[in-house]
Design a protein around this motif. Structure first.
Motif, PDB file in Angstrom:
ATOM      1  N   THR A   7      -1.806  56.997 -69.141  1.00 24.66           N
ATOM      2  CA  THR A   7      -3.219  57.229 -69.449  1.00 24.66           C
ATOM      3  C   THR A   7      -3.942  57.725 -68.209  1.00 24.66           C
ATOM      4  O   THR A   7      -3.699  57.219 -67.108  1.00 24.66           O
ATOM      5  CB  THR A   7      -3.877  55.935 -69.968  1.00 24.66           C
ATOM      6  OG1 THR A   7      -3.401  55.677 -71.290  1.00 24.66           O
ATOM      7  CG2 THR A   7      -5.392  56.042 -69.990  1.00 24.66           C
ATOM      8  N   VAL A   8      -4.821  58.693 -68.388  1.00 23.43           N
ATOM      9  CA  VAL A   8      -5.662  59.184 -67.300  1.00 23.43           C
ATOM     10  C   VAL A   8      -7.111  58.950 -67.682  1.00 23.43           C
ATOM     11  O   VAL A   8      -7.586  59.444 -68.717  1.00 23.43           O
ATOM     12  CB  VAL A   8      -5.429  60.682 -67.023  1.00 23.43           C
ATOM     13  CG1 VAL A   8      -6.386  61.179 -65.937  1.00 23.43           C
ATOM     14  CG2 VAL A   8      -3.982  60.934 -66.614  1.00 23.43           C
ATOM     15  N   ALA A  19      -3.808  65.081 -65.317  1.00 22.40           N
ATOM     16  CA  ALA A  19      -3.368  65.019 -66.712  1.00 22.40           C
ATOM     17  C   ALA A  19      -2.535  66.242 -67.070  1.00 22.40           C
ATOM     18  O   ALA A  19      -1.515  66.140 -67.769  1.00 22.40           O
ATOM     19  CB  ALA A  19      -4.575  64.891 -67.634  1.00 22.40           C
ATOM     20  N   LEU A  22       0.998  65.912 -65.736  1.00 24.75           N
ATOM     21  CA  LEU A  22       1.775  64.939 -66.517  1.00 24.75           C
ATOM     22  C   LEU A  22       2.208  65.539 -67.849  1.00 24.75           C
ATOM     23  O   LEU A  22       3.343  65.329 -68.303  1.00 24.75           O
ATOM     24  CB  LEU A  22       0.938  63.680 -66.741  1.00 24.75           C
ATOM     25  CG  LEU A  22       0.651  62.862 -65.474  1.00 24.75           C
ATOM     26  CD1 LEU A  22      -0.430  61.829 -65.734  1.00 24.75           C
ATOM     27  CD2 LEU A  22       1.918  62.192 -64.959  1.00 24.75           C
ATOM     28  N   LEU A  23       1.320  66.288 -68.482  1.00 24.59           N
ATOM     29  CA  LEU A  23       1.673  66.944 -69.742  1.00 24.59           C
ATOM     30  C   LEU A  23       2.787  67.966 -69.535  1.00 24.59           C
ATOM     31  O   LEU A  23       3.736  68.039 -70.325  1.00 24.59           O
ATOM     32  CB  LEU A  23       0.431  67.614 -70.338  1.00 24.59           C
ATOM     33  CG  LEU A  23      -0.612  66.681 -70.954  1.00 24.59           C
ATOM     34  CD1 LEU A  23      -1.928  67.415 -71.163  1.00 24.59           C
ATOM     35  CD2 LEU A  23      -0.096  66.114 -72.276  1.00 24.59           C
ATOM     36  N   HIS A  27       5.304  64.030 -70.257  1.00 25.03           N
ATOM     37  CA  HIS A  27       4.873  62.658 -70.527  1.00 25.03           C
ATOM     38  C   HIS A  27       3.831  62.627 -71.646  1.00 25.03           C
ATOM     39  O   HIS A  27       2.980  63.526 -71.744  1.00 25.03           O
ATOM     40  CB  HIS A  27       4.285  62.028 -69.265  1.00 25.03           C
ATOM     41  CG  HIS A  27       5.244  61.963 -68.122  1.00 25.03           C
ATOM     42  ND1 HIS A  27       6.342  61.142 -68.126  1.00 25.03           N
ATOM     43  CD2 HIS A  27       5.280  62.651 -66.951  1.00 25.03           C
ATOM     44  CE1 HIS A  27       7.016  61.306 -66.996  1.00 25.03           C
ATOM     45  NE2 HIS A  27       6.390  62.217 -66.264  1.00 25.03           N
ATOM     46  N   THR A  29       0.579  61.755 -72.754  1.00 24.86           N
ATOM     47  CA  THR A  29      -0.593  61.542 -71.898  1.00 24.86           C
ATOM     48  C   THR A  29      -1.841  61.316 -72.740  1.00 24.86           C
ATOM     49  O   THR A  29      -2.262  62.192 -73.502  1.00 24.86           O
ATOM     50  CB  THR A  29      -0.807  62.741 -70.961  1.00 24.86           C
ATOM     51  OG1 THR A  29       0.406  62.991 -70.239  1.00 24.86           O
ATOM     52  CG2 THR A  29      -1.930  62.477 -69.985  1.00 24.86           C
ATOM     53  N   ALA A  45      -2.782  66.628 -75.094  1.00 19.62           N
ATOM     54  CA  ALA A  45      -3.202  65.292 -74.690  1.00 19.62           C
ATOM     55  C   ALA A  45      -3.741  64.523 -75.891  1.00 19.62           C
ATOM     56  O   ALA A  45      -4.321  65.096 -76.812  1.00 19.62           O
ATOM     57  CB  ALA A  45      -4.273  65.380 -73.609  1.00 19.62           C
ATOM     58  N   SER A  58      -0.945  52.963 -73.052  1.00 21.42           N
ATOM     59  CA  SER A  58       0.055  53.254 -72.020  1.00 21.42           C
ATOM     60  C   SER A  58       0.267  52.077 -71.073  1.00 21.42           C
ATOM     61  O   SER A  58      -0.675  51.320 -70.799  1.00 21.42           O
ATOM     62  CB  SER A  58      -0.375  54.476 -71.198  1.00 21.42           C
ATOM     63  OG  SER A  58      -0.773  55.544 -72.024  1.00 21.42           O
TER      64      SER A  58
END
Length: 286
Positions: A7-8, A19, A22-23, A27, A29, A45, A58
């Motif tokens: 989680t962001v 984010a 990570l995407l 992941h 996200t 996301a 998360s």
């Protein structure tokens, strides 16, 4: 590669970059921002409607907001954080990092040494401090944001390193601006000074490993010149500034530090001996 749910919280320029990286790494996200429209730039996301919903999605929660007050507000609204790892990548003071860590056991404080455009690339570097077990468990995830370095168990170390780098950065920038002002007074364009400034910065950078050893050992043998010699050079900068009508405050401060170090018996030592003057007690200037 193992992929995880993360989680962001916070989607400013840096939060979006985190984010996005990570995407791209695959992941799952989940994101939250006070203004939900900022998630439009992050296809793929999962957009949460609240902080608590985002946190529940998360086991790893990355916080990237502006200011320590916003960090507290977001984490207070997070609900149950038990078992979750909180990674705070917001800028703040080392004291604030320690206070936040005291409230959240599996806590990592981080300092981003990169621009948003560098996140997720080899140019990105992030330092962390706090819960070592949390770092070891999720290091592979953190490395998808950039080179990850663990500094130690003290949660304040990451913020302290960030502050130290900022102090160095502004010292270099203000030194360049003062020099450019001195040259501009003589009609010299700043652009023509850039090669000389760069060479000077490279010269000083080459001194740093040896100077660092002197600091750690507490011994200051002169290598390039004695402090007495450096003091004469600094005085030249002050005099030239006064003659050109340029503010002599920055070099005058350096001269005052050097004079104090000489008075303390360091005239025959290296310039590094001035560090003792920086470590003298001081009052905050407003």
């Amino acid at each position: 590669m193992t992929k995880h749910a993360v989680t962001v919280l916070g989607l400013g320029l840096m939060g979006q970059a985190l984010a996005g990286a990570l995407l791209r790494a695959g992941h799952t996200t989940t994101v939250w921002n006070r203004s939900p429209g900022k998630a439009d730039a992050l296809p793929g996301a999962v957009v949460a409607g609240s902080v608590a919903e985002a946190v529940a999605a998360s086991p790893v929660v990355i916080v990237c907001v502006t200011g320590s007050a916003a960090v507290r507000e977001v984490l207070d609204a997070a609900g149950d954080l038990d078992g979750r790892v909180v990674v705070n990548l917001s800028s703040g003071a080392s004291r604030e990092a320690r206070e936040t860590a005291a409230r959240h056991g599996r806590y990592l404080d981080g300092a981003i040494m990169a621009a948003p455009s560098d996140i997720g690339t080899p140019a990105s570097a992030i330092v962390y401090s706090g819960n070592r077990a949390a770092f070891d468990e999720h290091e592979h995830l953190l490395r998808d944001l950039g080179a990850a370095t663990f500094l130690g168990d003290d949660p304040g170390l990451a913020a302290l390193h960030e502050t130290a780098v900022l102090g160095l950065m502004y010292g270099i920038l203000n030194g360049f601006l003062h020099s450019a002002a001195l040259l501009r007074a003589a009609g010299v364009p700043a652009e023509s000074f850039v090669p000389f400034a760069g060479a000077g910065i490279e010269t000083v950078a080459a001194w740093l490993p040896g100077y660092a050893r002197q600091i750690d050992e507490g011994r200051y043998p002169p290598v390039d010149a004695t402090l007495d010699t450096h003091l004469a050079a600094i005085d030249q900068v002050v005099q030239e500034s006064v003659a050109a009508g340029v503010d002599s405050g920055p070099p005058a401060f350096a001269r005052e530090l050097a004079r104090r170090a000489v008075a303390a018996g360091h005239g025959g030592d290296s310039y590094v001996s001035v560090i003792e003057q920086f470590q003298a007690p001081d009052k905050e200037r407003s």
